[in-house]
Design an enzyme around this catalytic site. Structure first.
Site, short mmCIF file in Angstrom:
data_model
loop_
_atom_site.label_atom_id
_atom_site.label_comp_id
_atom_site.label_asym_id
_atom_site.label_seq_id
_atom_site.Cartn_x
_atom_site.Cartn_y
_atom_site.Cartn_z
N HIS A 133 -2.02 -11.04 -10.97
CA HIS A 133 -2.08 -9.62 -10.62
C HIS A 133 -2.04 -8.64 -11.80
O HIS A 133 -1.68 -7.48 -11.60
CB HIS A 133 -0.92 -9.25 -9.67
N ASP A 183 -9.71 -10.44 -11.40
CA ASP A 183 -8.38 -10.60 -10.83
C ASP A 183 -8.43 -11.28 -9.47
O ASP A 183 -9.35 -11.06 -8.69
CB ASP A 183 -7.71 -9.23 -10.68
N GLY A 184 -7.41 -12.08 -9.19
CA GLY A 184 -7.31 -12.73 -7.88
C GLY A 184 -7.14 -11.73 -6.75
O GLY A 184 -7.52 -12.00 -5.62
N HIS A 185 -6.56 -10.59 -7.06
CA HIS A 185 -6.38 -9.55 -6.05
C HIS A 185 -7.19 -8.32 -6.45
O HIS A 185 -6.79 -7.56 -7.32
CB HIS A 185 -4.90 -9.18 -5.90
N HIS A 266 -8.02 -13.18 2.53
CA HIS A 266 -6.91 -12.23 2.60
C HIS A 266 -7.46 -10.84 2.94
O HIS A 266 -8.31 -10.30 2.24
CB HIS A 266 -6.21 -12.23 1.24
N GLU A 318 -2.45 -14.48 5.68
CA GLU A 318 -2.65 -13.02 5.82
C GLU A 318 -4.15 -12.70 5.82
O GLU A 318 -4.61 -11.76 5.17
CB GLU A 318 -1.95 -12.27 4.69
N GLU A 334 -1.76 -6.69 9.15
CA GLU A 334 -0.88 -6.03 8.19
C GLU A 334 -1.18 -4.54 8.08
O GLU A 334 -2.34 -4.13 8.07
CB GLU A 334 -1.05 -6.70 6.82
N CYS A 336 -0.97 -2.69 5.51
CA CYS A 336 -1.78 -2.48 4.30
C CYS A 336 -3.25 -2.80 4.53
O CYS A 336 -4.12 -2.18 3.93
CB CYS A 336 -1.29 -3.37 3.16
N CYS A 414 5.03 -3.75 -0.06
CA CYS A 414 3.67 -3.20 -0.17
C CYS A 414 3.37 -2.13 0.87
O CYS A 414 2.84 -1.07 0.55
CB CYS A 414 2.63 -4.32 -0.10
N CYS A 415 3.73 -2.38 2.13
CA CYS A 415 3.25 -1.50 3.20
C CYS A 415 3.84 -0.10 3.19
O CYS A 415 3.09 0.88 3.29
CB CYS A 415 3.43 -2.16 4.56
#
Lengths: 652, 652
Positions: A133, A183-185, A266, A318, A334, A336, A414-415
């Site tokens: 991240h 990036d993975g995210h 995801h 997720e 989720e 988010c 996060c949310c």
């Protein structure tokens, strides 16, 4: 720089949303600050601010928290920026400035900024993009920097992040010694586009394009970097293959984006990636990339979207599952991810205004997103099921993620901050402008700037949405401006009437679902739009296995649900009658001010104690069922909840 | 020793079951032997026989397989015993004798027998009962020993196991130096009762009682032994708490059994424990313990039992969830657990004949159990869902355990050998005798001995069950015998007629669901029983959330299901009409010889591409739906399957 189709900022003044914005200002953001500073006695310490102090060399200690802990500080700063844009607050601004200075001091000489790697693993920078991240955290901090600059005019954090991005630019690329990875995210992509918008610097757009285009190429970057770093896993050390290495769909890295045709993996990662891609496509007029975005959107919106606007049908990863597979009880949904849907819809609208994007944006916003926060602003849902029976949650691990009541926020935060930044910046989602056209996407009260080619208009909206369908739009103009005003006619509106200065207009909806009014607008012009807002029965596509034989109720943008508080236990025993009457009633107590629904219904009668019985079909008793807005569920006592209700046809 | 209420052995000769018994003899058991000897090229080597060779010191090497690998050999031997009881087979018997000699050579001087601990961890005997299945393996080998002794009269394995049990008796107890504990996986309890029955040795009953009564006592044995061995986990080494330590319900060790009132935890463990308890209660006339068994049975049967006779609503822990929570798609419904239900029902019948036990035994046997094996005897289901859509399985981890087609058996080979031993010993489930009464629990063709107080009768059954409801029972008697013959009237029979030697009897069903015929039985007496076997519509208790608004079809003991092969995709779009006609038809090809059902049905029409649509209720087209016996599903191409079908009331 204000590109075509961009959405300007404004000021919300709305009976429905202003109190929520005030909750964010008075409750959420202050609480978030306490969390970041480890001042909440019952919460696991966040350590997020302390990590920056340690990274800046001002405190002894070690890093604590998730590898992406820095992003919590970024999201707080971003929300603060939006709040300051609405209303100056010297104390808050000073606190933000101090935090920005701390962040600046944690930055390395070469521009690098990430407290996990600085404190914990200084030699391992950029060795595990798949899991760690670094660019995700950078992206959130860039968003904060842009928002803070836009709100306050202060460039300090913007400069810090530009320096970081300049460094990133040297690290990533196809030259020898550079990393051809990503990036993975996803997050850096959309952030770079915001930075590009704020600075006009084309290098940022180019870097965004690099990250988008590298994704999913072969030989696969995740495999290469895994080999390079000696096959280590971030959490489990040597030898254990990271989950994402094995399951490349999880991070949308299974194929180059232009080859992707379904929403996979995801859900938040998917929405963030597509948001960045849509921005990139729009700013660079890349029709092929826009077609990719449209394809992925269409799959999501027409096959994998909950009626609440949520995405992510499965909890263990997720993630999306597959087309037409939307379980109501084991869903992740989720908060988010629904916020990501709102982000993405906004960018798709900027690229090609069409109500199908705005309809979904509104659906997600008023239902899944808003359900994420309690009415008192103090409790949050990460997971938003469409069907809950609290009695069974504890005894089935596949429901472990589902909570029947909202929680205070703790470790992986996060949310709640995501909700805070979305609600605080909601003004940016209401209208859009390009050339001589201004689109009104959402009917939310407030004052919005419409910078058009022939001049700037101010749009003053007044409405009682989502409770009433009437909207008054008053034009403010220093000089008359020739322009087209395009008003969205939501799919939920059974009909509409529009008048200008009291005179009914015979306008037709264009093919993209907007009502286009073109003229020379004068100061004081007053449009009255009345959207018919009857209760609609929502029926599922027949491929939706989990909803077969069921119906949902919707009124305006609000999806409704049954709760045990009004209807007792065993909500699955309640069936609506096809064509039965549904009327409205006023909510009371916790739900006062809300419009509830009361429907003619049937309730299955008891038929003995046998688990299974022969040839004794159920009988029903007539009753009334009360439905409450989905966003407001779980604000009374803990109990069952259900969105999709059985419906019995009049004759079989 | 033949206690009251015991079930004698017989010889199955039945159009439905004999071919299945032959499959076990000709396909399953020979294949199992190859697996045990690592002769199946594509399968992970079992190593089970090799482990015994290594333990016996006849081969170099290390132990491989699950910690309970020995039980695979035991289950093979037990199945072989039943086969030999039906029909001598010198080759097979020699193979069994050789294997028994190998087992004997692997036994320690002190009687201890377990290849894992002998080969792998000789110093760790009896240090981790919670996880390591030592007594479980012993139990299976005792069962094999008893069965082999009963089938062949050979005492070799029985003596080996008696020596082992004598050793166990010295290890466990309340004396100083003894372990006051019990196995994490119940099995030794029921095995000790079988050993008691075979030998008449009261010490075995006493040891069984010890294990039953120790379970769940405080301070908790799992905690004590964990501390004693230095807090180690069998799989994950030091420091990691075993799952069962944390979750004591998993192994029914959360409370002393007399305090337990609900079926909880691992479904197979539950069924095995209760089976042993029911045997113990019956043989020792322990009314309190029988009441416990009845309480646990009732919770299972009236709140947690699938209509297919399966138990275990959740996969992650292969466990029960909670009352009235029976999801159809994420269910575990392990074949072994349904076999456990059959075991338990048999013992409850022995303790107190009542058709509610036999009805459930039959339901489990003809549906969940039988579905575990393909029609060719070569493929097996471990998991038995009531609803499958193959398209969605790969993309949702909560469905990872569900297979749309049966598999060859591999590493953890519990279900296929369990099926083999049950089918091979099915004669033991058909009748029961006590004093002057013989009960006929199942209508399966064959010849059964009825040892009654006034003499022994032979009962010859002929029937076409489960396809036709007629049964002919012919008495064989060397001398006339005064006795009561109790014929079960299954709950699924809408009515019945019974005649003796052609003359209709006006007999009434007793309160326990059996038709009691008392007389002096003569050789050649012929009872004709006709059970009315119309198609029954099964309706769920209204608390069963997942089945609300749905119906299942049953005819005789067979539960039916829809398959894609007959009905196309989207089985959830099919709805039966309340009271609609259902008739029978003959199966063809793979299903030839079977009675299928054809039902008046409605099929939801397509209504456009929209995922959600407003106010446009589904319309239906009349059609016919074909149902096949649940046990026969997935014997054609891969496709959807569904037991519970929507039903539309005639008027709402």
């Amino acid at each position: 720089l204000q590109g075509p189709g961009l959405h300007g900022a404004g000021r919300i003044s709305d009976r429905f949303w202003s109190p929520r914005l005030e909750l964010v200002r008075d409750v959420v953001v202050p609480y978030q600050w306490e969390v970041l500073n480890d001042q909440v006695p019952d919460a696991t310490p966040s350590h997020a601010i302390e990590n920056f102090r340690i990274a800046a060399g001002e405190q002894q200690g070690t890093f604590h928290g998730m590898v992406f802990q820095d992003s919590d500080v970024a999201k707080w700063l971003e929300a603060v920026a939006y709040l300051l844009q609405h209303e100056r607050d010297e104390t808050l601004e000073q606190r933000a400035d101090d935090t920005i200075e701390l962040i600046a001091r944690a930055q390395h000489e070469d521009g690098y900024l990430n407290t996990y790697f600085t404190c914990q693993a200084p030699g391992e920078r950029w060795t595990n993009l798949c899991e760690c991240h670094e660019l995700y955290c950078a992206g959130h901090m860039i968003e904060a920097a842009v928002a803070y600059f836009e709100a306050t005019g202060k460039r300090r954090l913007l400069e810090v992040m530009c320096r970081f991005v300049d460094h990133v630019e040297t690290v990533f690329g196809h030259e020898s010694g550079q990393i051809a990875g990503y990036d993975g995210h996803p997050e850096i992509e959309l952030a770079l586009m915001r930075l590009y918008d704020a600075t006009g610097e084309p290098r940022y757009l180019k870097l965004c394009r690099f990250f988008v285009e590298e994704r999913g190429q072969l030989p696969h970057f995740y495999d290469l970097e895994w080999e390079r770093r000696g096959r280590t896993h971030h959490d489990f050390g040597a030898g254990t293959q990271p989950f994402m290495l094995h399951k490349k769909t999880y991070s949308q890295a299974h194929a180059p984006v232009h080859e992707q045709d379904r929403a996979v993996g995801h859900a938040v990662r998917f929405a963030y990636l597509c948001t960045g891609m849509a921005q990139l496509a729009q700013r660079s007029d890349d029709k092929a990339l826009l077609a990719t975005c449209r394809r992925l959107w269409d799959n999501m919106a027409s096959r994998q979207l909950y009626v609440t606007g949520g995405i992510g049908a499965q909890a263990p990863e997720e993630s999306f599952t597959t087309d037409f597979d939307l379980p109501n009880d084991t869903v992740y949904g989720e908060t988010c991810a629904a916020i990501g849907v709102v982000f993405l819809a906004r960018q798709m609208l900027a690229a090609e205004p069409d109500r199908r994007y705005a309809d979904v944006m509104e659906r997600a916003l008023y239902n899944n997103v808003l359900a994420g926060m309690s009415l008192d602003g103090q409790h949050f849902f990460y997971v938003n099921p469409l069907e809950v029976d609290p009695k069974v949650l504890a005894d089935n691990p596949i429901l472990e993620h589902v909570k029947p009541v909202r929680q205070r926020w703790f470790t992986c935060a996060c949310c709640p901050p995501n909700l805070a930044r979305l609600i605080a910046s909601l003004d940016r989602y209401v209208v859009g402008c390009a050339d001589d056209t201004a689109w009104v996407h959402l009917y939310i009260g407030g004052e919005f700037e419409l910078p058009l080619s022939a001049g700037t208009l101010r749009l003053h909206q007044e409405t009682d949405m989502p409770w009433q369908g009437a909207v008054t739009l008053t034009i403010g103009a220093d000089v008359p401006v020739q322009a087209r005003l395009a008003l969205r006619i939501p799919a939920w509106a059974e009909g509409f009437e529009v008048s200008l200065d009291g005179e009914r207009l015979d306008a037709e909806m264009s093919s993209n679902g907007y009502l286009e009014l073109e003229r020379q607008w004068q100061d004081g012009d007053r449009i009255a739009l009345r959207l018919e807002m009857p209760v609609r029965r929502v029926y599922p596509h027949r491929a939706l296995r989990h909803d077969a034989g069921r119906v949902a109720l919707q009124r305006g943008p609000l999806v409704y649900c049954l709760e045990q508080a009004d209807n007792g236990e065993r909500l699955h025993d309640i069936a609506l009658r096809e064509g039965g009457i549904v009327d409205t009633l006023e909510g009371t107590d916790a739900l006062s001010g809300m419009t509830l629904l009361r429907a003619e219904a049937l309730r299955e009668n008891a038929a003995g104690e046998a688990l299974y019985r022969f040839d004794d079909a159920p009988t029903y008793t007539r009753t009334e069922a009360v439905f409450v807005p989905y966003f407001a569920w779980a604000n009374r006592q803990e109990g069952e909840m259900r969105v999709w209700t059985r419906e019995l046809p009049r004759r079989a």
